[in-house]
Design a protein around this motif. Structure first.
Motif, PDB file in Angstrom:
ATOM      1  N   ASP A 180      10.627  -7.254   1.124  1.00  0.00           N
ATOM      2  CA  ASP A 180       9.496  -7.159   2.036  1.00  0.00           C
ATOM      3  C   ASP A 180       8.507  -6.094   1.539  1.00  0.00           C
ATOM      4  O   ASP A 180       8.645  -5.559   0.438  1.00  0.00           O
ATOM      5  N   ASP A 181       7.513  -5.787   2.382  1.00  0.00           N
ATOM      6  CA  ASP A 181       6.488  -4.808   2.001  1.00  0.00           C
ATOM      7  C   ASP A 181       7.077  -3.425   1.740  1.00  0.00           C
ATOM      8  O   ASP A 181       6.565  -2.668   0.907  1.00  0.00           O
ATOM      9  N   MET A 182       8.156  -3.079   2.458  1.00  0.00           N
ATOM     10  CA  MET A 182       8.792  -1.777   2.234  1.00  0.00           C
ATOM     11  C   MET A 182       9.353  -1.686   0.820  1.00  0.00           C
ATOM     12  O   MET A 182       9.215  -0.664   0.143  1.00  0.00           O
ATOM     13  N   ASP A 183       9.971  -2.763   0.337  1.00  0.00           N
ATOM     14  CA  ASP A 183      10.525  -2.768  -1.014  1.00  0.00           C
ATOM     15  C   ASP A 183       9.422  -2.679  -2.069  1.00  0.00           C
ATOM     16  O   ASP A 183       9.560  -1.965  -3.069  1.00  0.00           O
ATOM     17  N   ARG A 184       8.328  -3.400  -1.822  1.00  0.00           N
ATOM     18  CA  ARG A 184       7.209  -3.342  -2.773  1.00  0.00           C
ATOM     19  C   ARG A 184       6.598  -1.939  -2.781  1.00  0.00           C
ATOM     20  O   ARG A 184       6.244  -1.413  -3.839  1.00  0.00           O
ATOM     21  N   ARG A 185       6.479  -1.358  -1.606  1.00  0.00           N
ATOM     22  CA  ARG A 185       5.926  -0.009  -1.507  1.00  0.00           C
ATOM     23  C   ARG A 185       6.820   1.007  -2.215  1.00  0.00           C
ATOM     24  O   ARG A 185       6.342   1.921  -2.889  1.00  0.00           O
ATOM     25  N   PHE A 186       8.134   0.828  -2.077  1.00  0.00           N
ATOM     26  CA  PHE A 186       9.092   1.710  -2.738  1.00  0.00           C
ATOM     27  C   PHE A 186       8.935   1.623  -4.255  1.00  0.00           C
ATOM     28  O   PHE A 186       8.879   2.635  -4.960  1.00  0.00           O
ATOM     29  N   CYS A 187       8.825   0.401  -4.773  1.00  0.00           N
ATOM     30  CA  CYS A 187       8.643   0.192  -6.214  1.00  0.00           C
ATOM     31  C   CYS A 187       7.358   0.866  -6.693  1.00  0.00           C
ATOM     32  O   CYS A 187       7.347   1.532  -7.734  1.00  0.00           O
ATOM     33  N   ARG A 188       6.282   0.710  -5.936  1.00  0.00           N
ATOM     34  CA  ARG A 188       4.999   1.310  -6.319  1.00  0.00           C
ATOM     35  C   ARG A 188       5.098   2.839  -6.298  1.00  0.00           C
ATOM     36  O   ARG A 188       4.534   3.510  -7.168  1.00  0.00           O
ATOM     37  N   MET A 189       5.800   3.382  -5.320  1.00  0.00           N
ATOM     38  CA  MET A 189       5.927   4.831  -5.245  1.00  0.00           C
ATOM     39  C   MET A 189       6.689   5.369  -6.459  1.00  0.00           C
ATOM     40  O   MET A 189       6.330   6.409  -7.022  1.00  0.00           O
ATOM     41  N   VAL A 190       7.731   4.668  -6.889  1.00  0.00           N
ATOM     42  CA  VAL A 190       8.481   5.075  -8.080  1.00  0.00           C
ATOM     43  C   VAL A 190       7.556   5.125  -9.289  1.00  0.00           C
ATOM     44  O   VAL A 190       7.582   6.086 -10.070  1.00  0.00           O
ATOM     45  N   MET A 191       6.710   4.110  -9.434  1.00  0.00           N
ATOM     46  CA  MET A 191       5.786   4.092 -10.575  1.00  0.00           C
ATOM     47  C   MET A 191       4.777   5.228 -10.491  1.00  0.00           C
ATOM     48  O   MET A 191       4.430   5.837 -11.515  1.00  0.00           O
ATOM     49  N   GLU A 192       4.301   5.513  -9.291  1.00  0.00           N
ATOM     50  CA  GLU A 192       3.339   6.611  -9.135  1.00  0.00           C
ATOM     51  C   GLU A 192       3.970   7.951  -9.516  1.00  0.00           C
ATOM     52  O   GLU A 192       3.348   8.789 -10.175  1.00  0.00           O
ATOM     53  N   ILE A 193       5.222   8.166  -9.096  1.00  0.00           N
ATOM     54  CA  ILE A 193       5.907   9.421  -9.426  1.00  0.00           C
ATOM     55  C   ILE A 193       6.046   9.558 -10.928  1.00  0.00           C
ATOM     56  O   ILE A 193       5.738  10.614 -11.506  1.00  0.00           O
ATOM     57  N   GLN A 194       6.493   8.490 -11.600  1.00  0.00           N
ATOM     58  CA  GLN A 194       6.677   8.614 -13.045  1.00  0.00           C
ATOM     59  C   GLN A 194       5.342   8.770 -13.768  1.00  0.00           C
ATOM     60  O   GLN A 194       5.213   9.556 -14.706  1.00  0.00           O
ATOM     61  N   TYR A 195       4.330   8.017 -13.327  1.00  0.00           N
ATOM     62  CA  TYR A 195       3.018   8.066 -13.979  1.00  0.00           C
ATOM     63  C   TYR A 195       2.438   9.475 -13.925  1.00  0.00           C
ATOM     64  O   TYR A 195       2.009  10.038 -14.934  1.00  0.00           O
ATOM     65  N   ARG A 196       2.449  10.067 -12.735  1.00  0.00           N
ATOM     66  CA  ARG A 196       1.895  11.415 -12.596  1.00  0.00           C
ATOM     67  C   ARG A 196       2.734  12.429 -13.371  1.00  0.00           C
ATOM     68  O   ARG A 196       2.206  13.393 -13.941  1.00  0.00           O
ATOM     69  N   SER A 197       4.055  12.221 -13.399  1.00  0.00           N
ATOM     70  CA  SER A 197       4.927  13.142 -14.127  1.00  0.00           C
ATOM     71  C   SER A 197       4.706  13.028 -15.633  1.00  0.00           C
ATOM     72  O   SER A 197       4.693  14.043 -16.344  1.00  0.00           O
TER      73      SER A 197
END
Length: 792
Positions: A690-707
């Motif tokens: 669902d949208d929560m899972d997609r949001r979780f995936c996007r948040m993981v990418m944002e954390i790694q990208y900024r790091s």
């Protein structure tokens, strides 16, 4: 009349109407996006700010575009099709005579700044203004005004108007296809609707349309903003100071400790990019400033194109906030901020705490942790859970025919005493299924070694049946591991899953990255770095040694590793000298800030260790293909959006760092998503995300990208700056080229004899060679014509 573009990702444009314009300005979505963008900027979260801003409508105030055909490619299937629309392309622009000037990074009340600037204009220039609004950042102004063809083209008019206003112009907005992100109705300071939506200056378009379509959008005349009539930067004065500090003193302070005897080009690139923050994005002014430095003068004398080098950095990424080293050079008394404050750690912590309400194991993992340490625990535990799922695979949107595995190369980096021990505690709990399975194989191998020792000392043992070395697939390997043993175990760790042989992943964990670095320098484990690189995509490797005990042949590398260490250990592993190996884009390097204080009475979640082990043993039995189409959609959209921004910024460094982040978006989120939907998976082998899972995936990418940007952004910048310098192809003009150039448009053999100074037979051979290469053509008896003015 002008046009607009609904989305940054779709370059088709439409004609604007007042109704559509006001609908966008007043839309609740626009108000929300602008509000969230400014809040993100205020929090120092530039990534979120950029993401929010690019969702706004794009107004191309300067004109419209002719309909033309464009080839579209489906990035997933490769299918091509052609579509006709008013695509935003300068090669098809029709200018309307309106001009947009961009003034960003203003300090203070931008409305008051506009009031003061407006009063500097003559009555005639005031009449030219049709729209003024505050930009989505809240820190800039965009006035739209009518062009004066006598002054010149768009950039000529921008520079002239900026001089009159006394504001520093962003000169990158010179193209005829340049758009401006729209903002809310409340941000509009002034509007002349009648002129804005109907203005057409045929004189201007007749004069400049063809030039812009040919790509000629540069200034047509010398239109420099001098310090006598307008400041070249917000805080500059006529004597070249910034905030009361001479620019020369700032440069000297900034370059303290820099060895100027070598690597001067890279130093110039870095200095020029930083001077944009205090001098403004004005290549000519920056060139003037750096040419006052003796070492730059020497560089120019040695052949460096200083002005060209300065121009080359103008399109480098320009951050909202001044780099800390430059701030320190301006004000040496400024306290050094915590380096991790550049990351949106509070925002990530808030989101992860929310996620913990939905995903199993997260509460147990996050208990008693300082909020800023949650990303490090998420990535390390996600990699451990994913390694347990080694018998599973998925198909990724890029080259979907390949069977992808869950691969992890994780570095958790923090200062000494930051709490890296907790990562080791979670390792022992979560990796328990692998550790226990290895124990019996390790025991068998040790018994074999003991028996071999006995054969050398015991006569009775020598008469016993010949020993056979056990084929064991031991999966946990410390830093002190022989290459031969590692390969032997990796090849032996194989199971038949759904009728096909599957290699199980090796796993390495070390709480001291320096231990890994030390064992990497020599001995039998010297091939480690190559295998680390190949592990990320399970690439093929091999060996052919004379040693009779070594395995010969080709194999693929299946190996996940998680290391914790200090910033110094990371620098020894990845630095400017070895940056081009590609290790930086394969790694997920997550910060572990030294935060929080030790608590005597900590919160206890009853049975938390047992819960983590329960899920570990469940995931250890997961096998077969996992359907991940929603995650494919999310990662594809995320990378496409960010790649378009990198392309727009001409940012090679950003493109490189973005390449492999989607794999971690899937790899880190998938184990937790599988746990959340465990019953469905157990019963049907499906995952309804669902949208929560997609949001979780996007948040993981944002954390790694900024790091990744945090740890490797500066290295990537210097890597490409140096590469561009080293691989400039210089055209070498030969005497033969020069003689050909001197030939008349139509010539005969006698001209070749005279100009080349050769004999008649040699001239004939030269002519035949040029005819064969299609460089000249035969037009009459013994007469030829040049098809190319110069030799290719």
């Amino acid at each position: 009349m002008f046009s607009y573009q609904q989305q940054l990702t779709d370059s088709r444009t439409r004609l604007i109407t007042p109704e559509v314009f006001w609908a966008y300005c007043r839309a609740p979505q626009t108000i929300q996006l602008v509000t969230e963008a400014r809040q993100a900027l205020q929090n120092g979260d530039e990534k979120t700010y950029a993401d929010k801003k690019k969702q706004l409508a794009l107004m191309i105030f300067v004109g419209t575009f002719e309909e033309h055909e464009k080839e579209l490619v489906n990035k997933r299937t490769g299918e091509k099709r052609k579509e006709t629309a008013m695509w935003r392309s300068q090669s098809h622009v029709h200018l309307n005579g309106l001009v947009v000037a961009d003034y960003d990074h203003l300090e203070g009340d931008v409305r008051q700044l506009w009031t003061e600037a407006y009063e500097r204009l003559s009555p005639e220039d005031k009449e030219r203004i049709v729209l003024v609004y505050v930009t989505p950042s809240g820190q800039g102004l965009k006035p739209v005004f009518t062009a004066d063809p006598a002054i010149g083209n768009l950039i000529d008019n921008q520079l002239d108007f900026s001089r009159k206003l006394g504001l520093s112009l962003d000169e990158s907005c010179k193209d005829g296809s340049r758009g401006a992100f729209m903002t809310t109705a409340d941000d509009i300071i002034y509007i002349n609707e009648e002129k804005l939506f109907t203005y057409e200056d045929e004189t201007f378009s007749a004069r400049f349309d063809a030039l812009y379509r040919d790509g000629q959008s540069q200034a047509t005349k010398e239109n420099k903003i001098g310090t006598d009539d307008a400041a070249f930067c917000k805080k500059d004065t006529a004597d070249n100071t910034y905030d009361g500090v001479p620019v020369s003193d700032i440069i000297n302070k900034y370059l303290e400790g820099v060895n100027l005897s070598n690597n001067r080009h890279n130093t110039l690139v870095d200095l020029a990019s930083k001077l944009r923050y205090i001098v403004g994005r004005n290549a000519k002014k920056i060139t003037e400033v750096v040419m006052t430095l003796p070492w730059v003068q020497e560089l120019a004398h040695d052949g460096e194109d200083v002005e060209g080098t300065v121009r080359s950095v103008m399109d480098f990424k320009f951050y909202e906030h001044m780099p800390s080293k430059l701030r320190k050079a301006i004000d040496p008394t400024e306290q050094q901020a915590d380096i991790y404050s550049q990351l949106p750690l509070d925002k990530w912590a808030e989101e992860l705490r929310e996620m913990a309400q939905y995903y199993p194991c997260m509460k147990e993992l996050f208990v008693n942790l300082h909020p800023h340490k949650l990303p490090a625990v998420l990535f390390s535990s996600g990699a451990l859970f994913g390694t347990l799922m080694t018998r599973a695979w998925y198909h990724f949107w890029f080259d979907p025919k390949i069977m992808r595995r869950l691969n992890y190369c994780i570095f958790i980096i923090g200062d000494p005493g930051a709490g890296k021990h907790m990562i080791e505690e979670f390792y022992r709990l979560i990796a328990d299924p692998i550790i226990q399975a290895d124990q019996c194989m390790t025991d068998a191998l040790n018994r074999y070694k003991e028996s071999r020792t006995e054969r050398t000392t015991s006569t009775k043992a020598q008469k016993a049946e010949a020993l056979k070395k056990p084929e064991v697939g031991i999966r946990v390997h410390p830093a002190r591991t022989a290459t031969g043993e590692f390969i032997r175990h990796m090849l032996a760790a194989k199971e038949i899953i759904q009728g096909q042989p599957i290699n199980l992943h090796m796993l390495s964990f070390d709480s001291e990255l320096d231990n890994v670095n030390k064992n990497n320098k020599g001995g039998d484990w010297k091939d480690r770095e190559i295998m680390e690189l190949k592990a990320f995509h399970n690439e093929e490797d091999g060996q052919m040694y004379a040693n009779q005990e070594s395995i010969s042949g080709m194999f693929n590398v299946y190996w996940n590793f998680i290391y914790t260490g200090t910033p110094y250990a990371l620098h020894r592993k990845v630095n400017q000298r070895n940056f081009g190996t590609g290790m930086s884009s394969r790694l997920a390097v997550i910060p572990l800030p030294d935060r929080g204080k030790a608590k005597r009475h900590q919160e206890v979640i009853e049975g938390s260790d047992e819960t983590l082990k329960m899920w570990a043993y469940r995931l250890d039995k997961v096998a077969g293909e996992i359907p991940i189409e929603p995650l494919n959609d999310e990662t594809y959209e995320w990378q496409t959006e960010h790649m378009e921004i990198a392309e727009f910024n001409h940012d090679k460094a950003d493109r490189m760092l973005l390449k492999r982040i989607p794999y971690y978006g899937i790899g880190i989120s998938l184990p937790f998503i599988l746990m959340r939907h465990w019953e469905e998976w157990e019963q049907n082998r499906t995952l309804t995300m669902d949208d929560m899972d997609r949001r979780f995936c996007r948040m993981v990418m944002e954390i790694q990208y900024r790091s990744q940007q945090f740890f490797f952004g500066e290295m990537a910048f210097h890597y490409f700056a140096d590469q561009d310098k080293e691989f400039v192809v210089r055209r070498r003009t030969t005497r033969y080229d020069e003689c050909y150039r001197q030939l008349p448009e139509q010539f005969k053999a006698k001209h070749v004899v005279e100009i080349f100074g050769c004999s008649q037979p040699t001239a004939s051979r030269n002519i035949n060679r040029l005819l064969a290469d299609g460089i000249i053509e035969h037009i009459d008896t013994h007469t030829y014509r040049k098809l190319l003015p110069e030799l290719p």
